[in-house]
Design a protein around this motif. Sequence first.
Motif, PDB file in Angstrom:
ATOM      1  N   ASP A 230       9.168   7.774  36.872  1.00  0.00           N
ATOM      2  CA  ASP A 230       9.257   9.160  37.359  1.00  0.00           C
ATOM      3  C   ASP A 230      10.718   9.589  37.491  1.00  0.00           C
ATOM      4  OD1 ASP A 230       6.506   9.402  37.485  1.00  0.00           O
ATOM      5  OD2 ASP A 230       6.399   9.091  39.670  1.00  0.00           O
ATOM      6  N   SER A 231      11.555   8.695  38.009  1.00  0.00           N
ATOM      7  CA  SER A 231      12.982   8.993  38.157  1.00  0.00           C
ATOM      8  C   SER A 231      13.642   9.170  36.799  1.00  0.00           C
ATOM      9  CB  SER A 231      13.687   7.880  38.937  1.00  0.00           C
ATOM     10  OG  SER A 231      13.168   7.779  40.237  1.00  0.00           O
ATOM     11  N   ALA A 232      13.275   8.317  35.839  1.00  0.00           N
ATOM     12  CA  ALA A 232      13.820   8.449  34.477  1.00  0.00           C
ATOM     13  C   ALA A 232      13.448   9.807  33.900  1.00  0.00           C
ATOM     14  CB  ALA A 232      13.292   7.331  33.587  1.00  0.00           C
TER      15      ALA A 232
ATOM     16  N   LYS B 208       6.261   6.918  29.553  1.00  0.00           N
ATOM     17  CA  LYS B 208       5.319   6.693  30.657  1.00  0.00           C
ATOM     18  C   LYS B 208       3.953   6.307  30.099  1.00  0.00           C
ATOM     19  CE  LYS B 208       5.760   9.085  34.713  1.00  0.00           C
ATOM     20  NZ  LYS B 208       5.499  10.243  35.583  1.00  0.00           N
ATOM     21  N   LYS B 209       3.936   5.132  29.470  1.00  0.00           N
ATOM     22  CA  LYS B 209       2.716   4.603  28.863  1.00  0.00           C
ATOM     23  C   LYS B 209       2.840   3.082  28.849  1.00  0.00           C
ATOM     24  CE  LYS B 209       0.303   4.537  24.442  1.00  0.00           C
ATOM     25  NZ  LYS B 209       0.360   4.905  23.041  1.00  0.00           N
ATOM     26  N   ALA B 210       1.771   2.386  29.247  1.00  0.00           N
ATOM     27  CA  ALA B 210       1.782   0.920  29.208  1.00  0.00           C
ATOM     28  C   ALA B 210       1.625   0.458  27.770  1.00  0.00           C
ATOM     29  CB  ALA B 210       0.661   0.363  30.068  1.00  0.00           C
TER      30      ALA B 210
ATOM     31  N   THR C 285      24.421   2.851  29.288  1.00  0.00           N
ATOM     32  CA  THR C 285      24.648   2.021  30.466  1.00  0.00           C
ATOM     33  C   THR C 285      24.677   2.894  31.707  1.00  0.00           C
ATOM     34  OG1 THR C 285      25.901   0.446  29.134  1.00  0.00           O
ATOM     35  CG2 THR C 285      26.211   0.334  31.514  1.00  0.00           C
ATOM     36  N   SER C 286      25.323   4.031  31.597  1.00  0.00           N
ATOM     37  CA  SER C 286      25.408   4.975  32.712  1.00  0.00           C
ATOM     38  C   SER C 286      24.025   5.524  33.066  1.00  0.00           C
ATOM     39  CB  SER C 286      26.357   6.101  32.317  1.00  0.00           C
ATOM     40  OG  SER C 286      26.156   7.229  33.079  1.00  0.00           O
ATOM     41  N   GLU C 287      23.188   5.791  32.060  1.00  0.00           N
ATOM     42  CA  GLU C 287      21.829   6.265  32.316  1.00  0.00           C
ATOM     43  C   GLU C 287      21.030   5.217  33.084  1.00  0.00           C
ATOM     44  OE1 GLU C 287      20.168   7.161  28.497  1.00  0.00           O
ATOM     45  OE2 GLU C 287      21.164   9.110  28.377  1.00  0.00           O
ATOM     46  N   LEU C 288      21.097   3.961  32.617  1.00  0.00           N
ATOM     47  CA  LEU C 288      20.374   2.891  33.305  1.00  0.00           C
ATOM     48  C   LEU C 288      20.896   2.714  34.726  1.00  0.00           C
ATOM     49  CD1 LEU C 288      20.018   0.208  30.493  1.00  0.00           C
ATOM     50  CD2 LEU C 288      18.174   1.462  31.593  1.00  0.00           C
ATOM     51  N   GLN C 289      22.219   2.766  34.883  1.00  0.00           N
ATOM     52  CA  GLN C 289      22.819   2.619  36.206  1.00  0.00           C
ATOM     53  C   GLN C 289      22.398   3.772  37.109  1.00  0.00           C
ATOM     54  OE1 GLN C 289      24.576  -0.152  37.240  1.00  0.00           O
ATOM     55  NE2 GLN C 289      24.165   0.772  39.210  1.00  0.00           N
ATOM     56  N   SER C 290      22.376   4.990  36.582  1.00  0.00           N
ATOM     57  CA  SER C 290      21.935   6.147  37.362  1.00  0.00           C
ATOM     58  C   SER C 290      20.500   5.973  37.816  1.00  0.00           C
ATOM     59  CB  SER C 290      22.038   7.432  36.535  1.00  0.00           C
ATOM     60  OG  SER C 290      23.360   7.705  36.218  1.00  0.00           O
TER      61      SER C 290
ATOM     62  N   VAL D  30      16.714   4.903  42.183  1.00  0.00           N
ATOM     63  CA  VAL D  30      15.570   4.181  42.731  1.00  0.00           C
ATOM     64  C   VAL D  30      15.971   3.382  43.961  1.00  0.00           C
ATOM     65  CG1 VAL D  30      13.881   2.369  42.257  1.00  0.00           C
ATOM     66  CG2 VAL D  30      14.279   4.180  40.599  1.00  0.00           C
ATOM     67  N   CYS D  31      17.135   2.741  43.913  1.00  0.00           N
ATOM     68  CA  CYS D  31      17.613   2.002  45.091  1.00  0.00           C
ATOM     69  C   CYS D  31      17.750   2.929  46.293  1.00  0.00           C
ATOM     70  CB  CYS D  31      18.944   1.312  44.798  1.00  0.00           C
ATOM     71  SG  CYS D  31      18.795  -0.129  43.735  1.00  0.00           S
TER      72      CYS D  31
END
Length: 188
Positions: free
Chosen positions: A90-92, A102-104, A159-164, A169-170
Amino acid sequence: CAVVCGFFCFFFCNDTASTEIYTLSLHDALPICGDSWSYCKGSQYFARNLPIDYPDYAINLDMIADREPEFYIERFSYEQNPSLVMELWDSAESLGLKTFKKKAKYMIFDDHVPLYEIAGIPAIDIIDFDYPNEKINYHHTQNDIVENCSPKGRSEEHTSELQSLVNLVCRLLLEKKKKNFKKNKNKK
């Protein structure tokens, strides 16, 4: 892979060139065939001998430097910690990260499984298992080399996207933890 343990411990390991740029030490990881528990030996040892305070959760980042990264919801992750999975995806979505789908898709025995099964740490896996795509897979082959990784996957932007995403989430989980602490304190 990189395991980001809740509030705020980091455990790094490596299994492929596609995550090598994110790691500090070598590690065995994903199975292709055979007994799943014959894999992920480093995570099994870590889970049995936690060198840190018990984390609230763990996020395993693996195979994230694909040319066209796509992160589907990994099924063990959803079984082990559905709220964290949905919080991340959801955050992504709210950050506009189109690489998160958003699919398994797959059920992959990776480092997050021993963390949950052995240590009880609610762990999830963010992985792009279609490396480089659904028809060709370089995972654990001689083609799984840094040269086949993407500047896009290794870019500052990615990398910045993943870190964001992880930071967001944290923050959300920390806020929930504070609310629960206050709620429990008021009950006493």
